[in-house]
Design a protein around this motif. Structure first.
Motif, PDB file in Angstrom:
ATOM      1  N   ALA A  79      -7.572  -0.615 -17.075  1.00 31.79           N
ATOM      2  CA  ALA A  79      -6.468  -0.704 -18.135  1.00 31.79           C
ATOM      3  C   ALA A  79      -6.083  -2.738 -18.344  1.00 31.79           C
ATOM      4  O   ALA A  79      -5.931  -2.329 -19.341  1.00 31.79           O
ATOM      5  CB  ALA A  79      -5.348  -0.107 -18.080  1.00 31.79           C
ATOM      6  N   GLY A  80      -6.128  -3.401 -17.171  1.00 29.44           N
ATOM      7  CA  GLY A  80      -5.968  -3.992 -16.949  1.00 29.44           C
ATOM      8  C   GLY A  80      -7.226  -5.579 -17.461  1.00 29.44           C
ATOM      9  O   GLY A  80      -7.008  -6.777 -16.751  1.00 29.44           O
ATOM     10  N   LEU A  81      -7.992  -5.261 -17.702  1.00 23.29           N
ATOM     11  CA  LEU A  81      -9.746  -5.649 -17.749  1.00 23.29           C
ATOM     12  C   LEU A  81      -9.969  -5.944 -16.598  1.00 23.29           C
ATOM     13  O   LEU A  81     -10.960  -7.708 -16.903  1.00 23.29           O
ATOM     14  CB  LEU A  81      -9.010  -6.377 -18.332  1.00 23.29           C
ATOM     15  CG  LEU A  81      -9.034  -5.956 -20.447  1.00 23.29           C
ATOM     16  CD1 LEU A  81      -8.909  -7.296 -21.136  1.00 23.29           C
ATOM     17  CD2 LEU A  81     -10.074  -5.136 -21.108  1.00 23.29           C
ATOM     18  N   LEU A  82      -9.821  -5.516 -15.223  1.00 29.22           N
ATOM     19  CA  LEU A  82     -10.229  -6.670 -14.144  1.00 29.22           C
ATOM     20  C   LEU A  82     -11.561  -5.603 -13.391  1.00 29.22           C
ATOM     21  O   LEU A  82     -12.266  -6.097 -13.029  1.00 29.22           O
ATOM     22  CB  LEU A  82      -9.225  -6.117 -13.046  1.00 29.22           C
ATOM     23  CG  LEU A  82      -7.965  -7.116 -13.178  1.00 29.22           C
ATOM     24  CD1 LEU A  82      -6.829  -6.500 -12.249  1.00 29.22           C
ATOM     25  CD2 LEU A  82      -7.461  -8.767 -13.376  1.00 29.22           C
ATOM     26  N   GLU A  83     -11.566  -4.653 -14.476  1.00 31.18           N
ATOM     27  CA  GLU A  83     -12.491  -3.887 -13.770  1.00 31.18           C
ATOM     28  C   GLU A  83     -13.338  -3.324 -15.305  1.00 31.18           C
ATOM     29  O   GLU A  83     -12.652  -2.522 -15.756  1.00 31.18           O
ATOM     30  CB  GLU A  83     -12.134  -2.370 -13.301  1.00 31.18           C
ATOM     31  CG  GLU A  83     -12.747  -2.393 -11.707  1.00 31.18           C
ATOM     32  CD  GLU A  83     -12.481  -1.320 -10.921  1.00 31.18           C
ATOM     33  OE1 GLU A  83     -13.122  -0.448 -10.560  1.00 31.18           O
ATOM     34  OE2 GLU A  83     -11.270  -1.500 -10.229  1.00 31.18           O
TER      35      GLU A  83
END
Ligand code: ADP
Ligand code: ADP
Length: 230
Positions: free
Chosen positions: A51-55
């Motif tokens: 969701a946080g665009l880290l993965e």
């Protein structure tokens, strides 16, 4: 602001496939406060990181503010993270060599703010978390609860539209945890979306919505409104 359709995540390492998240649909609107609960290893951090665009996700569609995330370049993703997302972690992740002021300044330096605007944002954020008088202190001079307040100040100083918090009170005693929850509720009341992973079932009830993850399967349950039981 966040819409996931048929989203799923599998990790493949040396021929072993772990289906961390089974396909699910979820939409979260601007200004919502959502708790994510579930046992250890169930997929909560994976969910938050996607969701946080880290993965990256492995299947399905993730739209952020109407944009298909899989069509965003790495540069667009990091720009979005810097401008629209605040992160708060269980272990605070402050830089020990920097005082509170400079810790909060760090992510602002990657933005287009001038020095005066950065200063205003840092001081406003420090005031909001009740630590304006300690701007020259270093993280190790503070209690855990105070350190988490600094991490929250760092997250809000850039005026994000959403804050992702991964076990923000996991390292705090219950009194400090309560203070952090009140702070997050205040931030949410001012319009910021909050998505918080927690082990604490009571704390989860403070959110408007509760997403439960068990063995990678997402389901939604309603918060228990204690006053409504009568
Ligand atoms: P939590 O989110 O519950 O605080 P972690 O995210 O650190 O905990 O880890 C949750 C589970 O995911 C653990 O079982 C851990 O071993 C596993 N895990 C985390 N990172 C990796 C990784 N890079 N490779 C394999 N397993 C991982
Ligand atoms: P939680 O946050 O609920 O503890 P995680 O999202 O960390 O759970 O982990 C979910 C599952 O995905 C676990 O089985 C974990 O071992 C696996 N996992 C997490 N990260 C990795 C990774 N980088 N590589 C391989 N497996 C991972």
């Amino acid at each position: 602001m966040l819409k996931m359709t048929g989203l799923a995540k599998a990790y493949i390492t040396s021929d072993i496939k772990t289906q961390a998240l089974q396909p699910f649909d979820l939409a979260i609107g601007l200004g919502e406060f959502v708790s994510v609960i579930g046992p250890s290893g169930s997929g909560k951090t994976t969910f938050l990181n996607i969701a946080g665009l880290l993965e990256n996700h492995s299947n399905g569609v993730y739209e952020l503010d109407g944009q298909d995330v899989s069509k965003m370049s790495d540069k667009q993703k990091s720009a979005y993270r810097n401008e629209k997302i605040g992160f708060v972690f269980q272990s605070f992740n402050l830089i020990p060599e920097l005082n509170l002021y400079d810790n909060i300044d760090m992510p602002l330096r990657y933005r287009k703010f001038n020095a005066k605007e950065r200063d205003e944002r840092i001081m406003k954020a420090l005031e909001q978390v009740g630590l304006a008088g300690r701007k020259n202190h270093y993280p190790t001079q503070l209690s855990g609860g105070q350190q988490q307040r600094v991490a929250i100040a760092r997250a809000i100083a850039g005026s994000p539209s959403v804050i992702f918090a991964d076990e923000p009170t996991g390292n705090l005693d219950s009194k400090m945890a309560q203070g952090i929850m009140t702070l997050l509720q205040d931030i949410n009341a001012s319009g910021t979306t909050i998505i918080m992973v927690t082990h604490d079932n009571e704390q989860a009830q403070l959110a408007q919505r509760i997403v439960q993850i068990k063995d990678g399967v997402l389901s939604e349950e309603s918060p228990v409104l204690t006053q409504a039981i009568a």
